[in-house]
Design a protein around this motif. Sequence first.
Motif, short mmCIF file in Angstrom:
data_model
loop_
_atom_site.label_atom_id
_atom_site.label_comp_id
_atom_site.label_asym_id
_atom_site.label_seq_id
_atom_site.Cartn_x
_atom_site.Cartn_y
_atom_site.Cartn_z
N THR A 7 57.15 4.09 87.98
CA THR A 7 56.86 5.52 87.91
C THR A 7 57.28 6.09 86.57
N ASN A 8 58.43 5.67 86.07
CA ASN A 8 58.93 6.16 84.79
C ASN A 8 57.98 5.81 83.64
N MET A 33 50.37 16.56 85.91
CA MET A 33 50.47 15.11 85.81
C MET A 33 50.75 14.54 87.20
N ASN A 34 50.00 13.50 87.56
CA ASN A 34 50.09 12.97 88.92
C ASN A 34 50.04 11.45 88.93
N ILE A 35 50.90 10.85 89.76
CA ILE A 35 50.92 9.41 89.98
C ILE A 35 50.73 9.18 91.47
N TYR A 36 49.79 8.29 91.81
CA TYR A 36 49.43 8.09 93.21
C TYR A 36 49.36 6.59 93.49
N ASN A 37 49.98 6.16 94.57
CA ASN A 37 49.98 4.74 94.95
C ASN A 37 48.93 4.49 96.04
N ASP A 38 48.15 3.41 95.84
CA ASP A 38 47.15 3.07 96.85
C ASP A 38 46.76 1.61 96.70
N ILE A 39 45.92 1.12 97.61
CA ILE A 39 45.56 -0.30 97.60
C ILE A 39 44.52 -0.63 96.53
N SER A 40 43.78 0.38 96.06
CA SER A 40 42.83 0.18 94.96
C SER A 40 42.74 1.47 94.18
N ILE A 41 42.29 1.36 92.94
CA ILE A 41 42.16 2.56 92.10
C ILE A 41 41.12 3.51 92.67
#
Length: 274
Positions: A194-195, A215-223
């Motif tokens: 994340t950093n 600004m956004n960071i998102y976790n998922d199984i595919s882009i």
Amino acid sequence: MKRILVPTDFSEQAENALKVAAQLAKKHDCEIYLLHILEIPLQEVDPISSYSSLPEAVFFMKLAHQKFEKLKDKKYLDGLIIHEIVDFHEIFKGIFQTCKKHHIDLIIMGSNGVSGLREMLIGSNTEKVVRTSETPVLVIKNEHKTFNVNDFVFASDFKDESKKTYEKALKFAKTLGAKIHLLMVITPAKFITTNDAQNRIENFANSFDFSNYTMNIYNDISIEKGIMNFSKTLNADLIGMSTHGRQGISHFFNGSISEDLVNHAKRPVITFKI
């Protein structure tokens, strides 16, 4: 943005795109270029003659003109400058040449999207245009009685090669008065901390004189899924990203996230070629 190209096969999907083009044209004083492509098999063409001299071509040109006239009578096109073009090419080549000849700023296309085996084997005309177009392509899936873009998700890996396309996205966002939501999707296959992700997005954003963004960071199984899921939580009006324009075997193995989004996302998608 002064010239908008709308390729049409006179289908409902194409008219959905034209309705969006009409709204943008009225707001921003644009002219609309309506393009209909007649794909006549090359083996039917006498090398000495031109496409337009073929009896079949004359018939279909007249038919297209009749459909153009009926379409231009639609009330939502009142007061707009509409240019009518009929051409003979493969669709994506015809669009490319029209953009070059008329200095088109934006292509707006309608699409149903495709899936499964049909997508793998033949793809769609919209996908081919997205893959090859030097001009930004806005893909419309549904009818938009009011097309307003307040929240614009721009998904990227935020490497230097995306800066030129982001400049185009910024210009579009400023024109529409939209807020940009910078998005990096982290997947198990392409993991970064994340950093590191935050630092990369921040350094990227600081290269531009634009402050109306998040600004956004998102976790998922595919882009692809991450972009669609984040956009859903935000209820975004538009998804934007770069496309590499891969061709042939490279495209088959590497795929293209932007083309997948064009096929599968229910929201409007705009692509900018790197």
